[in-house]
Design a protein around this motif. Structure first.
Motif, PDB file in Angstrom:
ATOM      1  N   VAL A 114       0.833  -1.218   0.000  1.00 45.88           N
ATOM      2  CA  VAL A 114       0.000   0.000   0.000  1.00 45.88           C
ATOM      3  C   VAL A 114       0.859   1.256   0.000  1.00 45.88           C
ATOM      4  CG1 VAL A 114      -2.051  -1.016   1.023  1.00 45.88           C
ATOM      5  CG2 VAL A 114      -0.213  -0.265   2.508  1.00 45.88           C
ATOM      6  N   ALA A 115       0.456   2.243  -0.844  1.00 47.28           N
ATOM      7  CA  ALA A 115       1.272   3.443  -1.033  1.00 47.28           C
ATOM      8  C   ALA A 115       1.252   4.350   0.180  1.00 47.28           C
ATOM      9  CB  ALA A 115       0.781   4.214  -2.258  1.00 47.28           C
ATOM     10  N   ASP A 116       0.118   4.496   0.824  1.00 46.68           N
ATOM     11  CA  ASP A 116       0.015   5.495   1.890  1.00 46.68           C
ATOM     12  C   ASP A 116      -1.167   5.174   2.807  1.00 46.68           C
ATOM     13  OD1 ASP A 116      -2.199   6.026   0.341  1.00 46.68           O
ATOM     14  OD2 ASP A 116      -1.294   7.787  -0.627  1.00 46.68           O
ATOM     15  N   ALA A 117      -1.416   6.083   3.753  1.00 48.66           N
ATOM     16  CA  ALA A 117      -2.474   5.858   4.733  1.00 48.66           C
ATOM     17  C   ALA A 117      -3.835   5.730   4.066  1.00 48.66           C
ATOM     18  CB  ALA A 117      -2.484   7.001   5.753  1.00 48.66           C
ATOM     19  N   ALA A 118      -4.063   6.506   2.995  1.00 48.39           N
ATOM     20  CA  ALA A 118      -5.363   6.433   2.307  1.00 48.39           C
ATOM     21  C   ALA A 118      -5.560   5.035   1.725  1.00 48.39           C
ATOM     22  CB  ALA A 118      -5.430   7.493   1.198  1.00 48.39           C
ATOM     23  N   ALA A 119      -4.485   4.471   1.175  1.00 47.78           N
ATOM     24  CA  ALA A 119      -4.570   3.117   0.608  1.00 47.78           C
ATOM     25  C   ALA A 119      -4.844   2.094   1.709  1.00 47.78           C
ATOM     26  CB  ALA A 119      -3.277   2.788  -0.133  1.00 47.78           C
TER      27      ALA A 119
END
Ligand code: ATP
Ligand code: MG
Length: 433
Positions: free
Chosen positions: A341-346
């Motif tokens: 996952v790329a970031d917190a949103a992902a």
């Protein structure tokens, strides 16, 4: 502060009581599953017993003059001064439990248990101070058909585990306690006349537990025993018939065995049938499973006269044997897929999505990358996890409502985009879930 920390002794597990590490647990789980399925298929029920028991239980059942009780037990007084012992085996506890809970009001009983046992022995390959046994105990059956059932059941297990051609069966009959007493006198008479030629241990046993001398590993003592009176020649008529019938059933079932007339076992409660499954593949620790009949034990421990038959197998030795033959140790339990996952949103997208996928596909093994990290380092972790697929959610994928699916184990298979709503069907098909 820190200097006192530096000089502190490193804490280590107690000698002979090894940890079982994550790399080893799949083989254990596989073995335990095979055993519980097999026992279930013969309608045996599991019983779970405590690790600590009153010391007296073992002294009274296993026998005061046995290796186990004389020198192998972990015994201590608790804070209240009560003498207790970490169980060295399970039969005594099992008999104690069936008596305590009135289970013998309904016989036959077919029971099994699994767990750690404790004996103070010299640790070496196949011999530990904490080891694991699966034990089987049956109550209320007096004919030799139950011994045969146990032997056929264990033979099936050897086939299931892929070790059948590395183990062989040795059986013997100890006769009734009366015929054993007559034999004991004959043996003592023979050996007393040759006492000076006996090894020290055997000389001591001559007065206390002479049958155990048959078991001696000392070559001079073994040579002396070659012309000694034989147990099989002293059997009472009923024990003889029992033993003959057991052999007839085994012959009819095509289960091969050898009769070892000096097989006596190290526990006092056995009478009539005794047996061991032995292997040449584990050096001196060659017995993987051992058991027999103990018709006197239940009454010895204060219950109604009830026939008993049981056996125990050592799981460490079985695992060593499976390893030695290269038997498939365990089914694959690596993750099917690893989320990258790329970031917190992902992560906010992927965590609930993962839960929905688990609801829909209960067999799915999914691992999430926790603790962020660059895409590159996450891909490395995905690879190390052993997963077949990486499921990648970067900002592109987020925007498109898709996931990039990369095959990690198929050379040149590349990467494809799958819509989030199509992911479940794709995983179900890919892994036959
Ligand atoms: P051994 O002659 O090897 O000491 P035993 O006669 O003491 O064995 P049992 O009390 O009959 O063994 O226990 C049944 C099985 O449990 C053994 O056949 C073996 O597979 C296993 N076992 C016994 N003691 C140990 C131990 N210290 N470490 C590992 N396994 C053991
Ligand atoms: Mg032993």
């Amino acid at each position: 502060m820190s200097s006192s920390h530096d000089t502190r002794r490193e804490l280590r597990a107690i000698r002979g009581m090894p940890d079982i590490l994550p790399a080893q647990t799949p083989a254990w789980q596989h073995l335990e599953r095979c055993i519980s399925e097999l026992l279930g298929s013969y309608a045996y029920q599991e019983i779970r017993l405590p690790i600590l028991e009153p010391t007296e239980l073992f002294a009274r059942s296993i026998g005061e003059v046995t290796d186990i009780v004389e020198k192998e037990m972990y015994s201590f007084a608790d804070r209240n001064g009560e003498g207790m012992t970490m169980r060295p085996e399970g039969t005594a506890s099992c008999v104690r439990a069936v008596l305590q809970h009135g289970l013998l009001q309904q016989v036959p009983q077919r029971l099994w248990y699994l767990g750690p046992m404790f004996r103070y022995e010299r640790p070496q390959m196949g011999r530990q101070r904490q080891f694991h046994q699966v034990g089987v105990e049956t109550f209320g059956l007096e004919g030799p058909d139950i011994e045969a059932e146990h032997l056929l059941m264990t033979a099936r297990l050897w086939r299931r585990l892929g070790v059948a051609d590395r183990v062989r069966l040795e059986i013997n009959s100890l006769g009734s306690s009366e015929s054993r007493a007559a034999y004991r006198s004959a043996l003592v008479a023979y050996l007393s006349a040759r006492e000076t030629e006996l090894d020290e241990d055997s000389r001591r046993r001559l007065g206390s537990n002479p049958l155990r001398i048959l078991d001696s590993k000392n070559p001079d003592t073994q040579a002396l025993l070659r012309d000694a009176p034989r147990l099989v020649d002293h059997l009472d008529a009923e024990s003889q018939a029992h033993f003959a019938e057991l052999r007839a059933i085994l012959d009819a079932a095509g289960l091969s065995y050898t009769i070892n007339s000096s097989l006596v076992r190290g526990l006092d409660y056995y009478g009539r049938t005794v047996y061991e499954w032995v292997t040449e593949s584990l050096g001196a620790q060659g017995t993987v499973c051992a058991g027999g009949r103990y018709d006197g034990l239940v009454s010895e421990l204060g219950g109604p006269a009830t026939p008993g038959v049981g056996f125990a197998m050592g799981l460490e030795r079985l695992l060593l044997l499976m390893q030695a033959v290269g038997a498939p140790a365990a089914p694959d339990n690596r993750p099917h897929a690893y989320w990258v996952v790329a970031d917190a949103a992902a992560s906010r997208l992927v965590l609930p999505l993962g839960e929905r996928l688990r609801d829909a596909l209960p067999g799915l093994r999914l691992q999430l990358n926790c603790g962020a990290g660059s895409m590159k380092s996450q891909m490395k972790r995905a690879d190390r996890s052993g997963a077949a697929l990486a499921l990648i959610v970067g900002s592109d994928e987020m925007a498109a409502g898709e996931v990039s699916v990369r095959e990690l184990r198929i050379e040149g298979a590349g990467q494809q985009r799958v819509g989030i709503n199509a992911l479940q069907a794709m995983l179900a098909e890919r892994f036959a879930l």
